[in-house]
Scaffold this motif. Structure first.
Motif, mmCIF file in Angstrom:
data_model
loop_
_atom_site.group_PDB
_atom_site.id
_atom_site.type_symbol
_atom_site.label_atom_id
_atom_site.label_comp_id
_atom_site.label_asym_id
_atom_site.label_seq_id
_atom_site.Cartn_x
_atom_site.Cartn_y
_atom_site.Cartn_z
ATOM 1 N N THR A 127 0.807 -1.140 -0.185
ATOM 2 C CA THR A 127 0.060 -0.039 -0.115
ATOM 3 C C THR A 127 0.851 1.075 -0.086
ATOM 4 O OG1 THR A 127 -0.008 -0.191 2.463
ATOM 5 C CG2 THR A 127 -1.747 -1.296 1.332
ATOM 6 N N PRO A 128 0.366 2.423 -0.353
ATOM 7 C CA PRO A 128 1.126 3.618 -0.499
ATOM 8 C C PRO A 128 1.813 3.810 1.216
ATOM 9 C CG PRO A 128 -0.679 3.989 -1.720
ATOM 10 C CD PRO A 128 -0.990 2.771 -0.961
ATOM 11 N N PRO A 129 1.009 3.926 2.183
ATOM 12 C CA PRO A 129 1.765 4.046 3.283
ATOM 13 C C PRO A 129 2.782 3.049 3.610
ATOM 14 C CG PRO A 129 -0.399 4.118 3.626
ATOM 15 C CD PRO A 129 -0.444 3.730 2.335
ATOM 16 N N GLY A 130 2.524 1.873 3.181
ATOM 17 C CA GLY A 130 3.757 0.859 3.435
ATOM 18 C C GLY A 130 4.991 1.011 2.625
ATOM 19 N N GLU A 134 8.761 1.780 3.918
ATOM 20 C CA GLU A 134 9.897 1.214 3.355
ATOM 21 C C GLU A 134 10.991 1.998 2.606
ATOM 22 O OE1 GLU A 134 10.954 -3.224 1.389
ATOM 23 O OE2 GLU A 134 8.980 -2.228 1.071
ATOM 24 N N ALA A 135 10.370 2.978 1.909
ATOM 25 C CA ALA A 135 11.456 3.876 1.211
ATOM 26 C C ALA A 135 12.100 4.768 2.249
ATOM 27 C CB ALA A 135 10.743 4.856 0.437
ATOM 28 N N GLY A 136 11.556 5.055 3.401
ATOM 29 C CA GLY A 136 12.219 5.721 4.264
ATOM 30 C C GLY A 136 13.275 4.688 5.113
ATOM 31 N N PHE A 137 12.711 3.623 5.375
ATOM 32 C CA PHE A 137 13.818 2.463 5.876
ATOM 33 C C PHE A 137 14.948 2.451 5.050
ATOM 34 C CE2 PHE A 137 15.316 -1.679 7.013
ATOM 35 C CZ PHE A 137 15.531 -1.587 8.035
ATOM 36 N N GLU A 142 20.778 3.379 3.962
ATOM 37 C CA GLU A 142 21.806 3.701 3.283
ATOM 38 C C GLU A 142 22.659 4.685 3.914
ATOM 39 O OE1 GLU A 142 22.313 5.532 -1.142
ATOM 40 O OE2 GLU A 142 20.145 5.853 -0.259
ATOM 41 N N TYR A 143 22.047 5.823 4.607
ATOM 42 C CA TYR A 143 22.962 6.737 5.413
ATOM 43 C C TYR A 143 23.778 5.975 6.544
ATOM 44 C CZ TYR A 143 23.991 10.568 8.741
ATOM 45 O OH TYR A 143 24.538 11.452 9.463
ATOM 46 N N LEU A 144 23.116 4.909 7.116
ATOM 47 C CA LEU A 144 23.885 4.258 8.286
ATOM 48 C C LEU A 144 25.005 3.309 7.691
ATOM 49 C CD1 LEU A 144 21.034 3.859 10.818
ATOM 50 C CD2 LEU A 144 22.737 5.526 10.961
ATOM 51 N N PHE A 145 24.484 2.577 6.888
ATOM 52 C CA PHE A 145 25.513 1.440 6.242
ATOM 53 C C PHE A 145 26.059 1.597 4.812
ATOM 54 C CE2 PHE A 145 22.078 -0.292 8.918
ATOM 55 C CZ PHE A 145 22.775 -0.769 10.312
ATOM 56 N N GLY A 146 25.498 2.724 4.438
ATOM 57 C CA GLY A 146 26.330 2.867 2.925
ATOM 58 C C GLY A 146 25.415 2.036 1.722
ATOM 59 N N ARG A 147 24.599 1.281 2.040
ATOM 60 C CA ARG A 147 23.679 0.603 1.027
ATOM 61 C C ARG A 147 22.134 0.534 1.684
ATOM 62 N NH1 ARG A 147 22.943 -4.983 1.973
ATOM 63 N NH2 ARG A 147 23.789 -5.723 3.808
ATOM 64 N N LYS A 148 21.583 0.404 0.549
ATOM 65 C CA LYS A 148 20.059 0.428 0.843
ATOM 66 C C LYS A 148 19.713 -0.992 1.210
ATOM 67 C CE LYS A 148 18.330 3.959 -2.301
ATOM 68 N NZ LYS A 148 17.547 4.190 -3.498
ATOM 69 N N ILE A 149 18.937 -0.973 2.272
ATOM 70 C CA ILE A 149 18.300 -2.318 2.891
ATOM 71 C C ILE A 149 16.629 -1.886 2.992
ATOM 72 C CG2 ILE A 149 18.198 -4.045 4.744
ATOM 73 C CD1 ILE A 149 21.105 -3.200 5.330
ATOM 74 N N SER A 157 12.267 -7.914 7.470
ATOM 75 C CA SER A 157 11.140 -8.735 7.222
ATOM 76 C C SER A 157 11.006 -9.831 8.099
ATOM 77 C CB SER A 157 10.774 -9.101 5.886
ATOM 78 O OG SER A 157 11.669 -9.947 5.111
ATOM 79 N N VAL A 158 12.176 -10.667 8.299
ATOM 80 C CA VAL A 158 12.218 -11.793 9.136
ATOM 81 C C VAL A 158 11.764 -11.352 10.499
ATOM 82 C CG1 VAL A 158 13.568 -13.770 10.086
ATOM 83 C CG2 VAL A 158 13.954 -12.927 7.622
#
Length: 288
Positions: A127-130, A134-137, A142-149, A157-158
């Protein structure tokens, strides 16, 4: 001629001479279930040979699933306790409008089929909120670890799938724990000058330590055996979202019953170790 009054039978006169039949019937019913559990574990252990167990431990995929299982179950337990303590306390101590509805909502993850929980999570993040979450996450990682997760079909998700089920059991355990602590302790602390926060952390929370241990044990063990939500929401990808339950599933898919049995035996050993530690710690707490 006077008539002698009738004697009222005493309760002892209705008591059977022996309770052997009563306890024997209950023992047979309960013992049958216990024997089934023991036979199940014995069969599991006898099917896995030392060679297959050693081979499974040497498999890189199994090693990864063990590490991810330990990490995800531990994080899930911490998150579950963090949520279960305030919810359990509020539901135990306060009556408010809509409490029955909230109580029913809290039980939904317990009564829903696990596959349905995974499907609901998957749909929610479509859904749009979901998608926004996820985009914010992804931006944060990316800011913390240098790559998008991301979240869906990734390690987060696990943890989320395990959390949705394990937290419900932790909430129930903590509510029962707070129900067993008399509110008089709080009232005395409040009359002595404590505010509500101080009364909780200094008086109530220490008395809930055994319940906290029980909730943590239940949440960790429940997370370890979670499969349905993870399969739907996270997938079963080697070296990515593979935990021990999905290892059993993947081994069965390729016809390796020995590998599946070895992976499941690791789960049995881990679960029994956690339960034994909790029981031993609980016994020590009772002895103090």
């Amino acid at each position: 001629m006077s008539v002698a009054p009738k004697r009222t039978p005493s309760p002892e006169s209705f008591r059977p001479r022996s309770d052997v039949l009563f306890y024997l019937s209950f023992g047979i019913i309960g013992g049958t279930y216990i024997v089934l559990i023991v036979l199940m574990l014995v069969a599991e252990g006898s099917y896995s040979t030392v060679e297959s167990f050693t081979k499974a431990l040497g498999n890189r995929n199994v090693q990864y699933s063990i590490r991810l299982s330990l990490l995800s179950c531990t994080l899930t337990t911490i998150l579950s306790l963090w949520v279960a303590v305030p919810i359990g306390y509020l539901m135990s101590r306060h009556n408010f409008r809509g409490k029955a509805f909230i109580d029913a909502v809290l039980d939904i993850p317990i009564v829903l089929p696990p596959l349905v929980i995974g499907l609901c999570l998957l749909i929610m993040f479509q859904t749009p909120p979901g998608k926004a979450v996820e985009a914010g996450f992804e931006r944060i990682t990316e800011y913390l670890f240098g790559r998008k997760i991301g979240i869906t079909f990734e390690v987060p998700s696990v943890i989320l799938a395990q959390f949705m089920v394990a937290c419900a059991f932790a909430v129930r355990t903590m509510r029962v724990t707070f129900d067993q602590i008399h509110p008089r302790y709080e009232k005395v602390a409040l009359t002595l000058g404590c505010n509500q926060s101080q009364a909780f952390w200094l008086v109530i929370f220490p008395q809930a330590s055994r319940g906290l241990l029980a909730a943590a044990t239940l949440a960790w063990a429940r997370s370890l055996g979670e499969f349905g939500p993870i399969l739907i929401f996270s997938g079963a990808t080697h070296m990515k979202t593979e935990v021990l339950p999905t290892t059993v599933y993947l081994e069965m898919q390729v016809g390796s019953i020995e590998g599946a049995a070895a992976a499941s035996l690791i789960m049995v050993i881990a679960a029994m170790a956690v339960l034994i530690v909790a029981r031993v710690f609980g016994l020590k707490r009772m002895a103090i």
